[in-house]
Design an enzyme around this catalytic site. Structure first.
Site, PDB file in Angstrom:
ATOM      1  N   LYS A  16       3.226  17.520  20.912  1.00  0.00           N
ATOM      2  CA  LYS A  16       3.681  15.988  19.398  1.00  0.00           C
ATOM      3  C   LYS A  16       3.992  15.342  19.814  1.00  0.00           C
ATOM      4  CE  LYS A  16       4.645  20.351  16.916  1.00  0.00           C
ATOM      5  NZ  LYS A  16       4.607  21.647  18.367  1.00  0.00           N
ATOM      6  N   ARG A  91       6.478  23.474   8.875  1.00  0.00           N
ATOM      7  CA  ARG A  91       5.455  24.795   9.854  1.00  0.00           C
ATOM      8  C   ARG A  91       5.256  26.170   8.751  1.00  0.00           C
ATOM      9  NH1 ARG A  91       8.795  22.658  15.015  1.00  0.00           N
ATOM     10  NH2 ARG A  91       8.283  23.989  16.300  1.00  0.00           N
ATOM     11  N   ARG A 130       7.951  20.857  31.245  1.00  0.00           N
ATOM     12  CA  ARG A 130       8.589  20.145  30.655  1.00  0.00           C
ATOM     13  C   ARG A 130       9.926  19.217  31.340  1.00  0.00           C
ATOM     14  NH1 ARG A 130       7.892  20.584  24.434  1.00  0.00           N
ATOM     15  NH2 ARG A 130       9.901  22.352  24.471  1.00  0.00           N
ATOM     16  N   ARG A 163      14.944  22.448  28.276  1.00  0.00           N
ATOM     17  CA  ARG A 163      15.403  22.741  26.880  1.00  0.00           C
ATOM     18  C   ARG A 163      15.740  24.338  26.760  1.00  0.00           C
ATOM     19  NH1 ARG A 163      11.460  20.392  22.080  1.00  0.00           N
ATOM     20  NH2 ARG A 163      11.196  22.389  21.645  1.00  0.00           N
ATOM     21  N   ARG A 174       7.652  31.699  20.678  1.00  0.00           N
ATOM     22  CA  ARG A 174       7.849  30.909  19.213  1.00  0.00           C
ATOM     23  C   ARG A 174       6.207  30.248  19.355  1.00  0.00           C
ATOM     24  NH1 ARG A 174      10.268  26.361  23.470  1.00  0.00           N
ATOM     25  NH2 ARG A 174       8.909  24.838  21.867  1.00  0.00           N
TER      26      ARG A 174
HETATM   27  P1  AP5 Z   1       5.690  17.513  24.110  1.00  0.00           P
HETATM   28  O1  AP5 Z   1       5.077  16.919  23.504  1.00  0.00           O
HETATM   29  O2  AP5 Z   1       7.492  17.959  24.434  1.00  0.00           O
HETATM   30  O3  AP5 Z   1       5.261  19.093  23.105  1.00  0.00           O
HETATM   31  P2  AP5 Z   1       5.247  19.541  21.489  1.00  0.00           P
HETATM   32  O4  AP5 Z   1       4.225  19.584  20.594  1.00  0.00           O
HETATM   33  O5  AP5 Z   1       6.453  18.457  20.580  1.00  0.00           O
HETATM   34  O6  AP5 Z   1       6.537  20.543  21.869  1.00  0.00           O
HETATM   35  P3  AP5 Z   1       7.697  21.445  20.905  1.00  0.00           P
HETATM   36  O7  AP5 Z   1       8.032  22.504  22.055  1.00  0.00           O
HETATM   37  O8  AP5 Z   1       8.475  20.269  21.028  1.00  0.00           O
HETATM   38  O9  AP5 Z   1       7.201  21.972  20.012  1.00  0.00           O
HETATM   39  P4  AP5 Z   1       8.090  22.875  19.082  1.00  0.00           P
HETATM   40  O10 AP5 Z   1       7.121  22.373  17.965  1.00  0.00           O
HETATM   41  O11 AP5 Z   1       7.486  23.772  19.536  1.00  0.00           O
HETATM   42  O12 AP5 Z   1       9.825  22.628  19.346  1.00  0.00           O
HETATM   43  P5  AP5 Z   1      10.567  21.525  17.914  1.00  0.00           P
HETATM   44  O13 AP5 Z   1      11.480  20.617  18.982  1.00  0.00           O
HETATM   45  O14 AP5 Z   1       9.509  21.210  16.924  1.00  0.00           O
HETATM   46  O15 AP5 Z   1       4.875  18.451  25.268  1.00  0.00           O
HETATM   47  C1  AP5 Z   1       4.931  19.659  26.245  1.00  0.00           C
HETATM   48  C2  AP5 Z   1       5.026  19.624  27.594  1.00  0.00           C
HETATM   49  O16 AP5 Z   1       3.286  18.799  27.353  1.00  0.00           O
HETATM   50  C3  AP5 Z   1       5.881  18.173  28.214  1.00  0.00           C
HETATM   51  O17 AP5 Z   1       6.528  18.374  29.266  1.00  0.00           O
HETATM   52  C4  AP5 Z   1       4.528  16.917  27.907  1.00  0.00           C
HETATM   53  O18 AP5 Z   1       5.185  15.963  29.408  1.00  0.00           O
HETATM   54  C5  AP5 Z   1       3.716  18.318  28.513  1.00  0.00           C
HETATM   55  N1  AP5 Z   1       2.514  17.468  28.073  1.00  0.00           N
HETATM   56  C6  AP5 Z   1       1.421  17.040  26.778  1.00  0.00           C
HETATM   57  N2  AP5 Z   1       0.431  16.277  26.653  1.00  0.00           N
HETATM   58  C7  AP5 Z   1      -0.202  16.591  27.973  1.00  0.00           C
HETATM   59  C8  AP5 Z   1      -1.340  16.205  28.154  1.00  0.00           C
HETATM   60  N3  AP5 Z   1      -2.265  16.328  26.805  1.00  0.00           N
HETATM   61  N4  AP5 Z   1      -1.259  17.278  29.097  1.00  0.00           N
HETATM   62  C9  AP5 Z   1      -0.633  17.962  30.359  1.00  0.00           C
HETATM   63  N5  AP5 Z   1       1.075  17.829  29.486  1.00  0.00           N
HETATM   64  C10 AP5 Z   1       1.111  17.321  28.789  1.00  0.00           C
HETATM   65  O19 AP5 Z   1      11.133  23.062  17.414  1.00  0.00           O
HETATM   66  C11 AP5 Z   1      12.259  23.573  18.718  1.00  0.00           C
HETATM   67  C12 AP5 Z   1      12.529  25.105  17.577  1.00  0.00           C
HETATM   68  O20 AP5 Z   1      13.732  23.936  16.224  1.00  0.00           O
HETATM   69  C13 AP5 Z   1      11.855  25.903  16.738  1.00  0.00           C
HETATM   70  O21 AP5 Z   1      11.705  27.226  17.540  1.00  0.00           O
HETATM   71  C14 AP5 Z   1      12.295  26.013  15.509  1.00  0.00           C
HETATM   72  O22 AP5 Z   1      13.702  27.398  16.207  1.00  0.00           O
HETATM   73  C15 AP5 Z   1      13.493  25.659  15.242  1.00  0.00           C
HETATM   74  N6  AP5 Z   1      12.340  23.605  14.031  1.00  0.00           N
HETATM   75  C16 AP5 Z   1      11.837  22.891  14.089  1.00  0.00           C
HETATM   76  N7  AP5 Z   1      11.753  22.583  13.498  1.00  0.00           N
HETATM   77  C17 AP5 Z   1      11.317  23.466  12.013  1.00  0.00           C
HETATM   78  C18 AP5 Z   1      11.338  23.760  11.109  1.00  0.00           C
HETATM   79  N8  AP5 Z   1      10.063  22.910  10.537  1.00  0.00           N
HETATM   80  N9  AP5 Z   1      10.838  24.669  10.232  1.00  0.00           N
HETATM   81  C19 AP5 Z   1      11.878  26.001  11.147  1.00  0.00           C
HETATM   82  N10 AP5 Z   1      12.443  26.531  12.549  1.00  0.00           N
HETATM   83  C20 AP5 Z   1      11.985  24.605  12.722  1.00  0.00           C
END
Ligand code: AP5
Length: 224
Positions: A16, A91, A130, A163, A174
């Protein structure tokens, strides 16, 4: 041209954040990433950051009331008036309902929800490789999307880090939380005719091409 109000949905590590960078280059949208907002609060040591860190480090969701309050304020900021890109929100069904109500109050609609589909077995490998720039949030992968100089950001040269919540046991938690609490949003948005699935298993550039095609279609439909 009509505004684009988009959600990026998918499991942790689905790409994402990676695709959001590319979408922001092509479309002028306010980028609202609740994970980035929470990590910033943690770095600042605010009350919100201290509370959120406990949940994030455990791989759990931060409580809806906290997130909805934080999000609602951000949605009303000036830069989000002409379109937005949501990453990591909503979410839960409660968050999706709150978003719907907030948009109704503002007289606005969602344009579409891009769902990045990636199987669980690919996720742990992606997340363990990552690396991020903690300042800008720019994302890399040591094998799949490496920086030009190992360990350094391509744009400002700052040091890339892993991270805190990217440890394998936290990633598994997660993923479980995603399937239990977030995956029900797939049916929620499908019923509302807003869901656009994208195969997230291809290379990042190929995924970006699929996204561009979907968004071009959405924009044409809106302007029609
Ligand atoms: P990346 O693009 O970083 O993936 P992502 O989908 O953004 O993953 P996240 O881990 O950031 O999502 P998340 O939803 O768990 O975390 P968030 O920060 O929102 O890609 C991942 C890796 O793969 C990278 O190294 C990239 O280079 C590689 N890659 C990408 N595309 C690729 C491809 N096509 N092929 C190969 N490799 C590829 O949330 C973190 C925490 O915050 C949550 O756990 C929760 O505790 C809290 N939180 C955030 N939002 C909320 C909410 N709305 N409600 C409650 N808690 C929340």
């Amino acid at each position: 041209m009509s505004e684009l109000n988009l959600i990026l949905l998918g499991p942790p590590g689905a790409g994402k954040g990676t695709q959001a960078e590319r979408i922001r280059e092509d479309f002028d949208l306010a980028y609202i990433a609740t994970g980035d907002m929470l990590r910033q609060a943690v770095a600042e040591g605010s009350d919100l950051g201290r509370e959120a860190k406990r949940y994030m480090d455990a791989g759990e969701l931060v409580p809806d009331a906290v997130i909805i309050g934080m999000f609602s304020e951000r949605l009303r900021a000036d830069d989000a008036r002409d379109g937005f890109l949501l990453d990591g929100f909503p979410r839960t069904i409660a968050q999706a309902d709150a978003l719907g109500e907030a948009l109704m109050e503002l007289g606005r609609d969602l344009t579409g929800v891009l769902l990045f589909e990636v199987p669980d077995e690919d996720i742990v490998r992606r997340i363990s490789g990552r690396r991020v720039n903690p300042g800008s949030g720019r994302v890399y992968h040591v094998d799949f999307d490496p920086p030009k100089v190992a360990g350094r950001d391509d744009v400002d040269g700052s040091e890339l880090v892993q991270r805190d919540d990217d440890r394998p046991e936290t990633v598994r938690k997660r993923l479980a939380v995603y399937h239990e609490q977030t995956a029900p949003l797939i049916a929620y948005y499908e019923e509302r005719g807003l869901l656009h699935p994208i195969d997230g298993t291809c290379a990042p550039a190929e995924v970006a091409e699929h996204v561009r095609r979907s968004l071009a279609t959405l924009q044409r439909e809106q302007d029609f």
